[in-house]
Design a protein around this motif. Structure first.
Motif, PDB file in Angstrom:
ATOM      1  N   LEU A  84       0.856  -1.183   0.000  1.00 20.91           N
ATOM      2  CA  LEU A  84       0.000   0.000   0.000  1.00 20.91           C
ATOM      3  C   LEU A  84       0.895   1.238   0.000  1.00 20.91           C
ATOM      4  O   LEU A  84       1.719   1.411   0.893  1.00 20.91           O
ATOM      5  N   ASN A  85       0.737   2.080  -1.028  1.00 22.36           N
ATOM      6  CA  ASN A  85       1.580   3.270  -1.165  1.00 22.36           C
ATOM      7  C   ASN A  85       0.736   4.512  -1.378  1.00 22.36           C
ATOM      8  O   ASN A  85      -0.202   4.487  -2.184  1.00 22.36           O
ATOM      9  N   PRO A  86       1.081   5.619  -0.707  1.00 22.60           N
ATOM     10  CA  PRO A  86       0.394   6.885  -0.995  1.00 22.60           C
ATOM     11  C   PRO A  86       0.808   7.382  -2.382  1.00 22.60           C
ATOM     12  O   PRO A  86       1.932   7.152  -2.830  1.00 22.60           O
ATOM     13  N   CYS A  87      -0.109   8.066  -3.062  1.00 19.82           N
ATOM     14  CA  CYS A  87       0.178   8.675  -4.366  1.00 19.82           C
ATOM     15  C   CYS A  87       0.384  10.164  -4.151  1.00 19.82           C
ATOM     16  O   CYS A  87      -0.581  10.918  -4.033  1.00 19.82           O
ATOM     17  N   LEU A  88       1.623  10.583  -4.088  1.00 22.95           N
ATOM     18  CA  LEU A  88       1.921  11.977  -3.836  1.00 22.95           C
ATOM     19  C   LEU A  88       1.782  12.827  -5.094  1.00 22.95           C
ATOM     20  O   LEU A  88       1.579  14.032  -5.011  1.00 22.95           O
ATOM     21  N   ASP A  89       1.879  12.207  -6.257  1.00 23.66           N
ATOM     22  CA  ASP A  89       1.766  12.944  -7.520  1.00 23.66           C
ATOM     23  C   ASP A  89       0.458  12.600  -8.242  1.00 23.66           C
ATOM     24  O   ASP A  89       0.413  12.481  -9.456  1.00 23.66           O
ATOM     25  N   TRP A  90      -0.629  12.500  -7.477  1.00 20.18           N
ATOM     26  CA  TRP A  90      -1.917  12.091  -8.034  1.00 20.18           C
ATOM     27  C   TRP A  90      -2.412  13.047  -9.116  1.00 20.18           C
ATOM     28  O   TRP A  90      -3.171  12.648  -9.988  1.00 20.18           O
ATOM     29  N   GLN A  91      -1.967  14.309  -9.106  1.00 26.46           N
ATOM     30  CA  GLN A  91      -2.416  15.284 -10.102  1.00 26.46           C
ATOM     31  C   GLN A  91      -1.974  14.903 -11.512  1.00 26.46           C
ATOM     32  O   GLN A  91      -2.509  15.428 -12.482  1.00 26.46           O
ATOM     33  N   ARG A  92      -1.038  13.983 -11.646  1.00 17.05           N
ATOM     34  CA  ARG A  92      -0.560  13.543 -12.964  1.00 17.05           C
ATOM     35  C   ARG A  92      -1.420  12.425 -13.544  1.00 17.05           C
ATOM     36  O   ARG A  92      -1.235  12.051 -14.686  1.00 17.05           O
ATOM     37  N   ASP A  93      -2.342  11.906 -12.750  1.00 14.76           N
ATOM     38  CA  ASP A  93      -3.195  10.802 -13.191  1.00 14.76           C
ATOM     39  C   ASP A  93      -4.601  11.341 -13.482  1.00 14.76           C
ATOM     40  O   ASP A  93      -5.289  11.821 -12.572  1.00 14.76           O
ATOM     41  N   ALA A  94      -5.034  11.251 -14.717  1.00  6.29           N
ATOM     42  CA  ALA A  94      -6.324  11.821 -15.129  1.00  6.29           C
ATOM     43  C   ALA A  94      -7.498  11.219 -14.358  1.00  6.29           C
ATOM     44  O   ALA A  94      -8.448  11.931 -14.014  1.00  6.29           O
ATOM     45  N   ARG A  95      -7.445   9.919 -14.066  1.00  9.72           N
ATOM     46  CA  ARG A  95      -8.551   9.304 -13.324  1.00  9.72           C
ATOM     47  C   ARG A  95      -8.616   9.793 -11.895  1.00  9.72           C
ATOM     48  O   ARG A  95      -9.695   9.976 -11.336  1.00  9.72           O
ATOM     49  N   MET A  96      -7.468  10.017 -11.292  1.00  8.77           N
ATOM     50  CA  MET A  96      -7.451  10.531  -9.921  1.00  8.77           C
ATOM     51  C   MET A  96      -7.943  11.975  -9.887  1.00  8.77           C
ATOM     52  O   MET A  96      -8.705  12.350  -8.985  1.00  8.77           O
ATOM     53  N   VAL A  97      -7.542  12.776 -10.848  1.00  7.48           N
ATOM     54  CA  VAL A  97      -8.013  14.165 -10.922  1.00  7.48           C
ATOM     55  C   VAL A  97      -9.531  14.172 -11.091  1.00  7.48           C
ATOM     56  O   VAL A  97     -10.246  14.912 -10.405  1.00  7.48           O
ATOM     57  N   ALA A  98     -10.048  13.340 -11.995  1.00  4.68           N
ATOM     58  CA  ALA A  98     -11.501  13.277 -12.222  1.00  4.68           C
ATOM     59  C   ALA A  98     -12.233  12.807 -10.962  1.00  4.68           C
ATOM     60  O   ALA A  98     -13.298  13.328 -10.621  1.00  4.68           O
ATOM     61  N   SER A  99     -11.679  11.832 -10.247  1.00  8.36           N
ATOM     62  CA  SER A  99     -12.296  11.338  -9.015  1.00  8.36           C
ATOM     63  C   SER A  99     -12.334  12.432  -7.957  1.00  8.36           C
ATOM     64  O   SER A  99     -13.329  12.608  -7.254  1.00  8.36           O
ATOM     65  N   SER A 100     -11.255  13.199  -7.857  1.00  6.67           N
ATOM     66  CA  SER A 100     -11.210  14.310  -6.904  1.00  6.67           C
ATOM     67  C   SER A 100     -12.262  15.362  -7.253  1.00  6.67           C
ATOM     68  O   SER A 100     -12.965  15.863  -6.374  1.00  6.67           O
ATOM     69  N   GLN A 101     -12.401  15.667  -8.530  1.00 11.12           N
ATOM     70  CA  GLN A 101     -13.401  16.651  -8.959  1.00 11.12           C
ATOM     71  C   GLN A 101     -14.818  16.160  -8.666  1.00 11.12           C
ATOM     72  O   GLN A 101     -15.662  16.930  -8.209  1.00 11.12           O
ATOM     73  N   ARG A 102     -15.084  14.860  -8.914  1.00 15.75           N
ATOM     74  CA  ARG A 102     -16.413  14.294  -8.615  1.00 15.75           C
ATOM     75  C   ARG A 102     -16.735  14.413  -7.132  1.00 15.75           C
ATOM     76  O   ARG A 102     -17.851  14.775  -6.746  1.00 15.75           O
ATOM     77  N   LEU A 103     -15.759  14.098  -6.292  1.00 14.88           N
ATOM     78  CA  LEU A 103     -15.990  14.182  -4.852  1.00 14.88           C
ATOM     79  C   LEU A 103     -16.211  15.632  -4.423  1.00 14.88           C
ATOM     80  O   LEU A 103     -17.101  15.911  -3.613  1.00 14.88           O
ATOM     81  N   GLN A 104     -15.454  16.572  -4.958  1.00 17.79           N
ATOM     82  CA  GLN A 104     -15.650  17.974  -4.607  1.00 17.79           C
ATOM     83  C   GLN A 104     -17.046  18.456  -5.017  1.00 17.79           C
ATOM     84  O   GLN A 104     -17.707  19.172  -4.260  1.00 17.79           O
ATOM     85  N   GLU A 105     -17.510  18.032  -6.199  1.00 24.21           N
ATOM     86  CA  GLU A 105     -18.859  18.406  -6.651  1.00 24.21           C
ATOM     87  C   GLU A 105     -19.926  17.783  -5.757  1.00 24.21           C
ATOM     88  O   GLU A 105     -20.920  18.432  -5.404  1.00 24.21           O
ATOM     89  N   LYS A 106     -19.718  16.543  -5.385  1.00 26.44           N
ATOM     90  CA  LYS A 106     -20.661  15.852  -4.496  1.00 26.44           C
ATOM     91  C   LYS A 106     -20.749  16.565  -3.140  1.00 26.44           C
ATOM     92  O   LYS A 106     -21.840  16.797  -2.617  1.00 26.44           O
TER      93      LYS A 106
END
Length: 167
Positions: free
Chosen positions: A131-153
């Motif tokens: 299990l590893n933290p993703c410190l550079d998640w902003q480089r992954d399009a799916r992670m960025v989209a997931s973050s945006q979905r959660l913020q909208e929710k």
């Protein structure tokens, strides 16, 4: 990894404090001889090394996850845990990255990868989970989209229920 729906976990009754540390597990409607930690199956996947379950403890404000690689009898062959006392790790989203890796989304921008690893040289030893933290998640399009979905929710929740502060 492929999402599956083969397993279900025992539902406990009575006072939460009296619940056992492990819960009975069923596969395809058959009770397995080994129990697993947790009270809720959050997700389950088929991996090249066996079934992977993500369980939680149904504990408000102190959410935690166990990641369990099991064998055909339900015996845990590898385990990783994400959780701390008085902290909440509420799993918001998850998806396969490849045959051995899952992406996990917690909180607003808290991402991890979970990798199923084979045993050591020449197949000896037990498989493991990393299990590893993703410190550079902003480089992954799916992670960025997931973050945006959660913020909208969360914005919709704030609109409906307010921000929780007194007027």
């Amino acid at each position: 990894m492929t999402p599956i729906q083969r397993y279900r976990i025992e539902q406990h009754e009575g006072d939460y404090a009296s619940w056992p540390k492990k819960s009975r597990l069923w596969a395809d409607g058959h009770l397995l001889p080994h129990g697993v930690p947790g009270y809720v199956i959050e997700a389950q996947y088929d991996t090249p090394l066996g079934p992977l379950l993500i369980t939680s403890y149904d504990c408000m404000y102190e959410e935690a996850n166990d990641f369990l690689l099991i064998d055909h009898t339900g015996r845990v062959v590898a385990q990783a845990t994400l959780g701390l006392m008085f902290c909440s790790y509420l799993l918001d989203a998850h998806w396969p990255v490849d045959a051995h890796t899952l992406a996990l989304h917690y909180h607003l921008n808290d991402f991890y990868t979970l990798t199923v690893r084979p045993g050591r040289l020449f197949g000896s030893g037990q498989p493991g989970l990393q299990l590893n933290p993703c410190l550079d998640w902003q480089r992954d399009a799916r992670m960025v989209a997931s973050s945006q979905r959660l913020q909208e929710k969360l914005a919709r929740v704030r609109e409906t229920w307010g921000d929780g502060t007194a007027a």
